[in-house]
Scaffold this motif. Structure first.
Motif, PDB file in Angstrom:
ATOM      1  N   HIS A   4       0.837  -1.203   0.000  1.00 42.44           N
ATOM      2  CA  HIS A   4       0.000   0.000   0.000  1.00 42.44           C
ATOM      3  C   HIS A   4       0.872   1.253   0.000  1.00 42.44           C
ATOM      4  N   LYS A   5       1.874   1.286   0.876  1.00 38.65           N
ATOM      5  CA  LYS A   5       2.744   2.456   0.964  1.00 38.65           C
ATOM      6  C   LYS A   5       3.550   2.647  -0.313  1.00 38.65           C
ATOM      7  N   LYS A   6       3.999   1.537  -0.890  1.00 39.64           N
ATOM      8  CA  LYS A   6       4.768   1.608  -2.138  1.00 39.64           C
ATOM      9  C   LYS A   6       3.910   2.169  -3.263  1.00 39.64           C
ATOM     10  N   ARG A   7       2.681   1.693  -3.349  1.00 40.28           N
ATOM     11  CA  ARG A   7       1.787   2.172  -4.402  1.00 40.28           C
ATOM     12  C   ARG A   7       1.438   3.640  -4.173  1.00 40.28           C
ATOM     13  N   LEU A   8       1.183   4.011  -2.931  1.00 42.19           N
ATOM     14  CA  LEU A   8       0.825   5.392  -2.631  1.00 42.19           C
ATOM     15  C   LEU A   8       1.954   6.345  -2.992  1.00 42.19           C
ATOM     16  N   ALA A 200     -16.437   4.097  -0.708  1.00 48.66           N
ATOM     17  CA  ALA A 200     -15.538   4.757   0.236  1.00 48.66           C
ATOM     18  C   ALA A 200     -15.541   4.186   1.646  1.00 48.66           C
ATOM     19  N   ASP A 201     -15.966   2.943   1.820  1.00 50.64           N
ATOM     20  CA  ASP A 201     -15.987   2.373   3.170  1.00 50.64           C
ATOM     21  C   ASP A 201     -14.593   2.081   3.730  1.00 50.64           C
ATOM     22  N   HIS A 202     -13.619   1.898   2.847  1.00 42.77           N
ATOM     23  CA  HIS A 202     -12.248   1.600   3.298  1.00 42.77           C
ATOM     24  C   HIS A 202     -11.334   2.727   2.838  1.00 42.77           C
ATOM     25  N   LYS A 203     -10.929   3.570   3.792  1.00 35.65           N
ATOM     26  CA  LYS A 203     -10.276   4.839   3.464  1.00 35.65           C
ATOM     27  C   LYS A 203      -9.042   4.687   2.582  1.00 35.65           C
ATOM     28  N   LYS A 204      -8.140   3.794   2.937  1.00 34.65           N
ATOM     29  CA  LYS A 204      -6.886   3.663   2.185  1.00 34.65           C
ATOM     30  C   LYS A 204      -7.148   3.265   0.745  1.00 34.65           C
ATOM     31  N   HIS A 205      -8.013   2.292   0.553  1.00 34.73           N
ATOM     32  CA  HIS A 205      -8.326   1.837  -0.798  1.00 34.73           C
ATOM     33  C   HIS A 205      -9.048   2.936  -1.582  1.00 34.73           C
ATOM     34  N   THR A 206      -9.933   3.664  -0.875  1.00 36.41           N
ATOM     35  CA  THR A 206     -10.668   4.753  -1.512  1.00 36.41           C
ATOM     36  C   THR A 206      -9.718   5.791  -2.086  1.00 36.41           C
ATOM     37  N   ARG A 207      -8.748   6.208  -1.260  1.00 33.71           N
ATOM     38  CA  ARG A 207      -7.821   7.262  -1.682  1.00 33.71           C
ATOM     39  C   ARG A 207      -6.982   6.809  -2.867  1.00 33.71           C
ATOM     40  N   ASN A 208      -6.454   5.610  -2.786  1.00 32.66           N
ATOM     41  CA  ASN A 208      -5.657   5.088  -3.896  1.00 32.66           C
ATOM     42  C   ASN A 208      -6.474   5.021  -5.184  1.00 32.66           C
ATOM     43  N   ALA A 209      -7.712   4.539  -5.049  1.00 24.65           N
ATOM     44  CA  ALA A 209      -8.558   4.361  -6.231  1.00 24.65           C
ATOM     45  C   ALA A 209      -8.901   5.697  -6.870  1.00 24.65           C
ATOM     46  N   LEU A 210      -9.246   6.685  -6.051  1.00 23.78           N
ATOM     47  CA  LEU A 210      -9.619   7.984  -6.601  1.00 23.78           C
ATOM     48  C   LEU A 210      -8.419   8.657  -7.276  1.00 23.78           C
ATOM     49  N   ILE A 211      -7.256   8.616  -6.615  1.00 17.11           N
ATOM     50  CA  ILE A 211      -6.058   9.225  -7.202  1.00 17.11           C
ATOM     51  C   ILE A 211      -5.704   8.545  -8.517  1.00 17.11           C
ATOM     52  N   THR A 212      -5.779   7.219  -8.530  1.00 23.87           N
ATOM     53  CA  THR A 212      -5.486   6.472  -9.759  1.00 23.87           C
ATOM     54  C   THR A 212      -6.419   6.898 -10.884  1.00 23.87           C
ATOM     55  N   HIS A 213      -7.700   6.995 -10.572  1.00 23.53           N
ATOM     56  CA  HIS A 213      -8.672   7.376 -11.584  1.00 23.53           C
ATOM     57  C   HIS A 213      -8.428   8.798 -12.062  1.00 23.53           C
ATOM     58  N   LEU A 214      -8.191   9.711 -11.149  1.00 24.90           N
ATOM     59  CA  LEU A 214      -7.934  11.105 -11.502  1.00 24.90           C
ATOM     60  C   LEU A 214      -6.763  11.201 -12.484  1.00 24.90           C
ATOM     61  N   LEU A 215      -5.683  10.529 -12.153  1.00 24.36           N
ATOM     62  CA  LEU A 215      -4.481  10.560 -12.994  1.00 24.36           C
ATOM     63  C   LEU A 215      -4.745   9.951 -14.373  1.00 24.36           C
ATOM     64  N   SER A 216      -5.598   8.960 -14.412  1.00 30.89           N
ATOM     65  CA  SER A 216      -5.876   8.282 -15.691  1.00 30.89           C
ATOM     66  C   SER A 216      -6.707   9.140 -16.637  1.00 30.89           C
ATOM     67  N   GLN A 217      -7.347  10.185 -16.100  1.00 28.61           N
ATOM     68  CA  GLN A 217      -8.244  10.995 -16.914  1.00 28.61           C
ATOM     69  C   GLN A 217      -7.538  12.101 -17.687  1.00 28.61           C
ATOM     70  N   ILE A 218      -6.263  12.351 -17.372  1.00 26.60           N
ATOM     71  CA  ILE A 218      -5.563  13.485 -17.977  1.00 26.60           C
ATOM     72  C   ILE A 218      -4.243  13.010 -18.584  1.00 26.60           C
ATOM     73  N   ASP A 219      -3.953  13.450 -19.771  1.00 24.45           N
ATOM     74  CA  ASP A 219      -2.678  13.120 -20.412  1.00 24.45           C
ATOM     75  C   ASP A 219      -1.580  14.043 -19.887  1.00 24.45           C
ATOM     76  N   TYR A 220      -0.440  13.462 -19.549  1.00 29.20           N
ATOM     77  CA  TYR A 220       0.722  14.250 -19.125  1.00 29.20           C
ATOM     78  C   TYR A 220       1.975  13.453 -19.454  1.00 29.20           C
ATOM     79  N   GLU A 221       3.086  14.138 -19.482  1.00 34.62           N
ATOM     80  CA  GLU A 221       4.343  13.532 -19.913  1.00 34.62           C
ATOM     81  C   GLU A 221       4.839  12.486 -18.924  1.00 34.62           C
ATOM     82  N   GLU A 226       1.399   1.547 -16.576  1.00 33.15           N
ATOM     83  CA  GLU A 226       1.215   0.274 -15.870  1.00 33.15           C
ATOM     84  C   GLU A 226       0.636   0.505 -14.478  1.00 33.15           C
ATOM     85  N   LEU A 227       1.159   1.500 -13.772  1.00 28.08           N
ATOM     86  CA  LEU A 227       0.653   1.828 -12.439  1.00 28.08           C
ATOM     87  C   LEU A 227      -0.818   2.193 -12.500  1.00 28.08           C
ATOM     88  N   LEU A 228      -1.190   2.978 -13.494  1.00 28.69           N
ATOM     89  CA  LEU A 228      -2.546   3.513 -13.573  1.00 28.69           C
ATOM     90  C   LEU A 228      -3.528   2.555 -14.247  1.00 28.69           C
TER      91      LEU A 228
END
Length: 248
Positions: A4-8, A200-221, A226-228
């Motif tokens: 979890h910490k590594k992925r975060l 959002a019942d499990h905070k750690k998983h919720t945060r990781n999932a939302l950040i992953t999704h957010l990042l996947s929605q926008i193109d950047y260099e 693979e992570l996303l």
């Protein structure tokens, strides 16, 4: 825990990459985070902004409107907080208060409530046409989890700043909030600015999932594709066929 910490940490690095891109490309990035009381909005936003530049990252959490603001056009007090070029702004609750808390608690009239739905699509379309990138997330928690978190607020002295009179009504009006949420998601998940629901019942998983999704929605260099590409199913479109079956 190590995974979890590594992925975060890897996600934090991606967020920094994203912010560099937002600044370099003069983007106007707006993320709206909504949800019931104790759904985890504060903690999620804190994770997103933890390693970002405070000059270009702004969290907006507006309080009760003043007497003057009550006489303004409803969206007026939000417009001054919109991102300028190169900024990343996160709204911890937003103009969607009118479709949720204000509706349930009787803080707006039925006429004002319906007028909101007539105006919000035009408002958001205008922003999108003007170059704003808008992502809308609704954090969805179960009744049992909300009860547990609200009790934790009452007993943990470090969290008592979060307590508000509205908290005391959250469980009492659970079904009313559910009905208002369902109508909001149904009527305001637009083609240009759709809603995404986050389990959002499990905070750690919720945060990781939302950040992953957010990042996947926008193109950047130098995006770590693979992570996303990881999808644990916690984030889904509010227009999905099974959305009503999944919502608490």
């Amino acid at each position: 825990m190590k995974d979890h910490k590594k992925r975060l940490k890897a996600l934090f690095i991606e967020l920094v990459k994203l912010q560099r891109h937002v600044i370099a490309s003069d983007l106007k990035l707006l993320v709206i985070v909504e949800g019931r009381d104790a759904a985890g909005k504060d903690g999620t936003i804190k994770r997103i902004t933890k390693h970002l530049s405070p000059r270009e990252t702004i969290v907006v959490a507006l309080g009760k409107p003043s007497d003057v603001q009550l006489r303004e056009w409803y969206f007026q007090r939000y417009t001054s907080h919109l991102p300028i070029s190169g900024q990343f702004v996160l709204f911890n609750r937003s103009w969607y208060n009118r479709a949720g808390v204000e509706k349930v608690m009787g803080f707006c009239s039925e006429k004002e409530y319906e007028l909101f739905f007539n105006e919000v699509e035009l408002f958001e379309r205008m922003l999108a046409d003007s170059g704003f990138i808008i992502l809308k997330y609704y954090l969805d928690i179960s009744k049992e989890e909300q009860e547990s978190r609200l009790e934790d607020r009452r007993t943990d002295k470090l969290k008592q700043w979060k307590i508000s009179p509205i908290d005391q009504q959250a469980i009492k009006y659970w079904q009313d909030y559910s009905d208002a949420r369902n109508k909001m998601l149904e009527r305001t998940s637009f083609l240009t600015t759709p809603w995404f629901v986050v389990s959002a019942d499990h905070k750690k998983h919720t945060r990781n999932a939302l950040i992953t999704h957010l990042l996947s929605q926008i193109d950047y260099e130098d995006k770590d594709q693979e992570l996303l590409s990881f999808d644990d199913g916690l984030v889904y479109s509010a227009t999905a066929v099974d959305a009503n079956d999944r919502l608490f």
